[in-house]
Write a protein that holds these residues in place. Sequence first.
Motif, PDB file in Angstrom:
ATOM      1  N   ILE A  52      39.848  87.759  36.515  1.00 50.25           N
ATOM      2  CA  ILE A  52      41.119  88.041  35.852  1.00 50.25           C
ATOM      3  C   ILE A  52      41.067  89.459  35.291  1.00 50.25           C
ATOM      4  N   CYS A  53      42.169  90.183  35.428  1.00 53.01           N
ATOM      5  CA  CYS A  53      42.275  91.508  34.824  1.00 53.01           C
ATOM      6  C   CYS A  53      42.935  91.348  33.460  1.00 53.01           C
ATOM      7  N   LYS A  54      42.233  91.720  32.413  1.00 48.60           N
ATOM      8  CA  LYS A  54      42.765  91.603  31.053  1.00 48.60           C
ATOM      9  C   LYS A  54      43.795  92.707  30.751  1.00 48.60           C
ATOM     10  N   THR A  55      43.780  93.792  31.521  1.00 46.01           N
ATOM     11  CA  THR A  55      44.724  94.879  31.298  1.00 46.01           C
ATOM     12  C   THR A  55      46.134  94.507  31.766  1.00 46.01           C
ATOM     13  N   CYS A  56      46.236  93.993  33.009  1.00 43.32           N
ATOM     14  CA  CYS A  56      47.554  93.638  33.536  1.00 43.32           C
ATOM     15  C   CYS A  56      47.802  92.124  33.542  1.00 43.32           C
ATOM     16  N   ASN A  57      46.857  91.344  33.015  1.00 47.28           N
ATOM     17  CA  ASN A  57      46.975  89.876  32.909  1.00 47.28           C
ATOM     18  C   ASN A  57      47.302  89.202  34.238  1.00 47.28           C
ATOM     19  N   THR A  58      46.569  89.579  35.287  1.00 48.36           N
ATOM     20  CA  THR A  58      46.766  88.943  36.588  1.00 48.36           C
ATOM     21  C   THR A  58      45.451  88.356  37.077  1.00 48.36           C
ATOM     22  N   THR A  59      45.567  87.290  37.837  1.00 52.08           N
ATOM     23  CA  THR A  59      44.407  86.707  38.487  1.00 52.08           C
ATOM     24  C   THR A  59      44.202  87.426  39.806  1.00 52.08           C
ATOM     25  N   ILE A  60      42.971  87.843  40.055  1.00 51.16           N
ATOM     26  CA  ILE A  60      42.645  88.550  41.287  1.00 51.16           C
ATOM     27  C   ILE A  60      42.043  87.534  42.244  1.00 51.16           C
ATOM     28  N   TYR A  61      42.770  87.192  43.297  1.00 43.59           N
ATOM     29  CA  TYR A  61      42.329  86.204  44.268  1.00 43.59           C
ATOM     30  C   TYR A  61      41.409  86.858  45.295  1.00 43.59           C
ATOM     31  N   PRO A  62      40.541  86.070  45.960  1.00 43.08           N
ATOM     32  CA  PRO A  62      39.583  86.650  46.911  1.00 43.08           C
ATOM     33  C   PRO A  62      40.217  87.482  48.018  1.00 43.08           C
ATOM     34  N   VAL A  63      41.442  87.217  48.372  1.00 44.44           N
ATOM     35  CA  VAL A  63      42.118  88.011  49.399  1.00 44.44           C
ATOM     36  C   VAL A  63      42.294  89.453  48.934  1.00 44.44           C
ATOM     37  N   GLN A  64      42.444  89.656  47.642  1.00 37.77           N
ATOM     38  CA  GLN A  64      42.685  90.987  47.080  1.00 37.77           C
ATOM     39  C   GLN A  64      41.392  91.746  46.759  1.00 37.77           C
ATOM     40  N   TRP A  65      40.242  91.085  46.857  1.00 39.38           N
ATOM     41  CA  TRP A  65      38.988  91.725  46.478  1.00 39.38           C
ATOM     42  C   TRP A  65      38.647  92.876  47.413  1.00 39.38           C
ATOM     43  N   THR A  66      38.101  93.918  46.822  1.00 40.85           N
ATOM     44  CA  THR A  66      37.569  95.017  47.614  1.00 40.85           C
ATOM     45  C   THR A  66      36.121  94.672  47.963  1.00 40.85           C
ATOM     46  N   ASP A  67      35.513  95.492  48.816  1.00 40.20           N
ATOM     47  CA  ASP A  67      34.109  95.252  49.169  1.00 40.20           C
ATOM     48  C   ASP A  67      33.207  95.358  47.943  1.00 40.20           C
ATOM     49  N   ASP A  68      33.532  96.276  47.038  1.00 40.26           N
ATOM     50  CA  ASP A  68      32.731  96.429  45.822  1.00 40.26           C
ATOM     51  C   ASP A  68      32.821  95.188  44.934  1.00 40.26           C
ATOM     52  N   ILE A  69      34.016  94.672  44.768  1.00 36.69           N
ATOM     53  CA  ILE A  69      34.186  93.461  43.955  1.00 36.69           C
ATOM     54  C   ILE A  69      33.449  92.302  44.602  1.00 36.69           C
ATOM     55  N   ASP A  70      33.513  92.218  45.920  1.00 35.24           N
ATOM     56  CA  ASP A  70      32.832  91.136  46.630  1.00 35.24           C
ATOM     57  C   ASP A  70      31.321  91.219  46.448  1.00 35.24           C
ATOM     58  N   ARG A  71      30.760  92.423  46.514  1.00 32.45           N
ATOM     59  CA  ARG A  71      29.305  92.596  46.315  1.00 32.45           C
ATOM     60  C   ARG A  71      28.896  92.228  44.891  1.00 32.45           C
ATOM     61  N   VAL A  72      29.667  92.670  43.915  1.00 36.58           N
ATOM     62  CA  VAL A  72      29.353  92.361  42.519  1.00 36.58           C
ATOM     63  C   VAL A  72      29.484  90.852  42.273  1.00 36.58           C
ATOM     64  N   PHE A  73      30.493  90.232  42.862  1.00 34.51           N
ATOM     65  CA  PHE A  73      30.670  88.783  42.716  1.00 34.51           C
ATOM     66  C   PHE A  73      29.471  88.033  43.292  1.00 34.51           C
TER      67      PHE A  73
END
Length: 116
Positions: A52-73
């Motif tokens: 979840i992004c606390k700045t814009c209050n949205t849930t980030i679904y796996p479809v929206q993940w970048t490669d960096d987010i996927d690696r960190v996850f």
Amino acid sequence: MSEKFITIKEFALNNNCPECYSKDGLRLTFKQKFIETKFYKSITKDIKNSIICKTCNTTIYPVQWTDDIDRVFEYHKKAFVPKKPSTFLKKLTWIIIISVVVIIVTVLFLLLYNKL
């Protein structure tokens, strides 16, 4: 019966949000299922995660993940240690169990005593 997910671990991610591009708003949360009834409390092995992004209050679904987010996850997923599944019997359950045992022992004793 009450079923809910309890937050076990939350991580702040330094990646850019795919929605608002903020670098300090992403939070990765791991939650574990907790069940409570009149007779017992239980921690199950069901685990749920979300970003979840606390700045814009949205849930980030796996479809929206970048490669960096996927690696960190994947890194945090491997490092995450959930609580062990367990069950705790409440007082009412113990009273019922003890009562049933006492009744069975009493009936058996009376049956055996009457045969002699």
